[in-house]
Every structure is written in C-alpha cells, then in structure tokens.
Scaffold this active site. Structure first.
Site, PDB file in Angstrom:
ATOM      1  CG  ASP A  75      46.683  32.579  37.352  1.00  0.00           C
ATOM      2  OD1 ASP A  75      46.343  33.176  36.307  1.00  0.00           O
ATOM      3  OD2 ASP A  75      46.206  32.839  38.471  1.00  0.00           O
ATOM      4  CE  LYS A  77      45.070  36.596  37.268  1.00  0.00           C
ATOM      5  NZ  LYS A  77      45.613  35.607  38.201  1.00  0.00           N
ATOM      6  CG  ASP A  80      54.296  42.754  26.345  1.00  0.00           C
ATOM      7  OD1 ASP A  80      54.268  43.692  25.517  1.00  0.00           O
ATOM      8  OD2 ASP A  80      55.249  42.572  27.123  1.00  0.00           O
ATOM      9  CB  THR A  84      55.756  40.405  23.609  1.00  0.00           C
ATOM     10  OG1 THR A  84      56.498  41.394  22.912  1.00  0.00           O
ATOM     11  CG2 THR A  84      56.488  39.994  24.861  1.00  0.00           C
ATOM     12  CB  THR A 128      36.990  36.746  41.643  1.00  0.00           C
ATOM     13  OG1 THR A 128      38.337  36.322  41.840  1.00  0.00           O
ATOM     14  CG2 THR A 128      36.331  35.867  40.613  1.00  0.00           C
ATOM     15  N   GLY A 219      42.504  28.660  46.725  1.00  0.00           N
ATOM     16  CA  GLY A 219      43.820  28.936  47.301  1.00  0.00           C
ATOM     17  C   GLY A 219      43.786  28.906  48.809  1.00  0.00           C
ATOM     18  NE  ARG A 220      43.428  34.359  49.667  1.00  0.00           N
ATOM     19  CZ  ARG A 220      43.119  35.595  49.302  1.00  0.00           C
ATOM     20  NH1 ARG A 220      43.487  36.618  50.069  1.00  0.00           N
ATOM     21  NH2 ARG A 220      42.456  35.821  48.194  1.00  0.00           N
TER      22      ARG A 220
END
Ligand code: C5P
Length: 245
Positions: A75, A77, A80, A84, A128, A219-220
């Site tokens: 991830d 993200k 550029d 690149t 989100t 995640g958390r």
C-alpha cells in the site's frame, strides 16, 4: 464508453480466507513479524503500508511473508509524474506483492498499468478517512459518490485491476463496473460502533461484502485487539458465513 473488460475477475478463484487483508500498521518489521506469528493461520493476506515502508526492512518482510505462503498488498499509494510511477512499478512487480495502490489521474494510472505484470494495480478513489469537510477542501460542490465513480471509471480505462473504496460507495461501483473492477474496502468497523479514530465512512464486515467488496482491509480492530488471532478468526467466521450463503 468502457472498453471490453480486460480484468474479468472470477470471484470463485478467491478463497474466502483471502478476502481478509490484515494491515500491518506497526512501527517495525520485527513487530510486524510478531503480529503475523500471533495471528497464525487466521489470516493469509497482509498489507504493508507507509509506516513499514518508511521504517526499513519492508522488502525483507515482504519476502518473508510470501515465503510463508501469504499474499502481500503493497500500500504505497504512489503518486508522481507518469514516468516516475512507471519506473517504480517496474521495480515493484518482481517484489512478490500481489496488490499495489496508486493515486491519481488517468495518465498516472496508465503508466502504472503499463508495467504491472502480474501485480494488480488498485487506484485509490477517496480515502475512507475523508468526510464532507475534507471534500469541501477539494472545491465547492464535490460529491463523494460522483468522485468515486469517476475515479473508478478512469482506473478501468487506464487498465487498472481495481479500486480502493469505502463500503458505502462499493454498491455503485459494482452496479456500474461489475466484475471488471476489484473493490478493496478499508474502514471496517463493528456495526453501530461510531469510530473514535480517523476513519469516517465505515461499514462492518458483512455489510462490506453485501455491498460488493471483494476484499476488506482491517488494521486496528485486529492489531489492537487483546487477542489479534481471535479477532481475525471472528472476521474469517463472518466472511465464511457470508460466502456460504
Ligand atoms: O486501522 P484501520 O482498519 O483503519 O486500517 C485501515 C488501513 O487501510 C490503513 O492501513 C490505511 O492506511 C488503509 N487505507 C485506508 N483507506 C484507503 C486506503 C488504505 O484506510 N483509502
């Protein structure tokens, strides 16, 4: 007009267990390995994000995860100039990662898709964590639904494999693009549990899949659980019951 599907996806090919992607949002690769060991066989798909990519050892961690039979979502993200991004994707496609996130306009997404090989490129639609006030900063009258759909259309036209979208916009994406775009949904929180954190546009596990998500990113709720393995296993049980229907 959307071109003929280049990314026709077979939902049957995805095992229910793979649909949970656990975000390894911890400060170091050593802590990420410890979390993976604790989770054990309750997950088989992990996300390495900016925190780990900026802490050192992320590529060794990625190799370690893949060697243990896991899939990895990088991830990063990327955002550029197209050249690149193209060169960065060319470097990443041999890393063993399965998914990679890219931001941006069609030219940036096209550059990423050009070099992707077997790596699936996921375009970020709208974070989100963004609510109305964040969107208002982008300009007057920005409608989140229209913005997400527009970005999803660009992603498909650019040759990307899917999008990152909240569960709230997933139904509109699936209604318009069906199986031509994967929908990967972060911002997963228990129903009725208004988050005390930065995630604003949230859904629960069952709702995410009912709304059309192909994968969820958590995640958390796993990392911070007293028992991360039990938390991941509970999510897997919900996913199993959703896909058994
Ligand atoms: O802890 P939580 O479940 O909110 O973690 C969500 C994860 O998904 C984080 O690693 C975050 O970076 C990631 N993510 C997100 N929204 C996006 C893209 C990725 O929350 N649009």
């Amino acid at each position: 007009m959307i071109p003929a599907p280049m990314n026709e996806l077979s939902p049957q090919a995805v095992s229910p267990r793979e649909r949970l992607i656990v975000a390894l949002d911890v400060p170091s690769a050593a802590e990420a390995r410890a979390l993976v060991e604790r989770i054990g066989d309750a997950a088989c798909f992990y996300k390495i994000g900016l925190e780990l990519f900026t802490s050192g050892g992320a590529f060794e961690l990625l190799e370690w995860l893949v060697a243990r039979g896991n899939k990895v979502f990088a991830d990063l993200k990327l955002y550029d100039i197209p050249e690149t991004v193209r060169r960065a994707v060319a470097n990443l496609r041999a890393s063993g990662a399965s998914f990679l996130t890219v931001h941006g306009q069609r030219s940036v997404l096209e550059a990423a898709a050009l070099e992707k090989g077997a790596l699936k490129i996921l375009a970020v639609t709208v974070l989100t964590s963004f609510d109305k006030s964040d969107l208002a900063e982008m300009g007057p009258g920005v409608d989140v639904g229209a913005l997400v759909l527009g970005r999803a259309r660009h992603a498909l036209e650019a040759g990307c494999d899917g999008v990152i979208s909240s569960g709230l916009e997933a139904p509109a994406i699936k209604a318009e693009f069906g199986r031509r775009l994967l929908v990967v949904t972060p911002g997963i929180r228990a129903a009725g549990n208004r988050p005390a954190d930065d995630q604003k546009r949230t859904v629960d596990v069952a709702q995410a899949f009912a709304n059309g998500a192909d994968y969820i990113v958590v995640g958390r709720p796993v990392r911070d659980a007293a028992d991360p393995r039990a938390a991941a296993a509970a999510i897997q049980a919900t996913i199993g019951s959703v896909f058994a229907r």
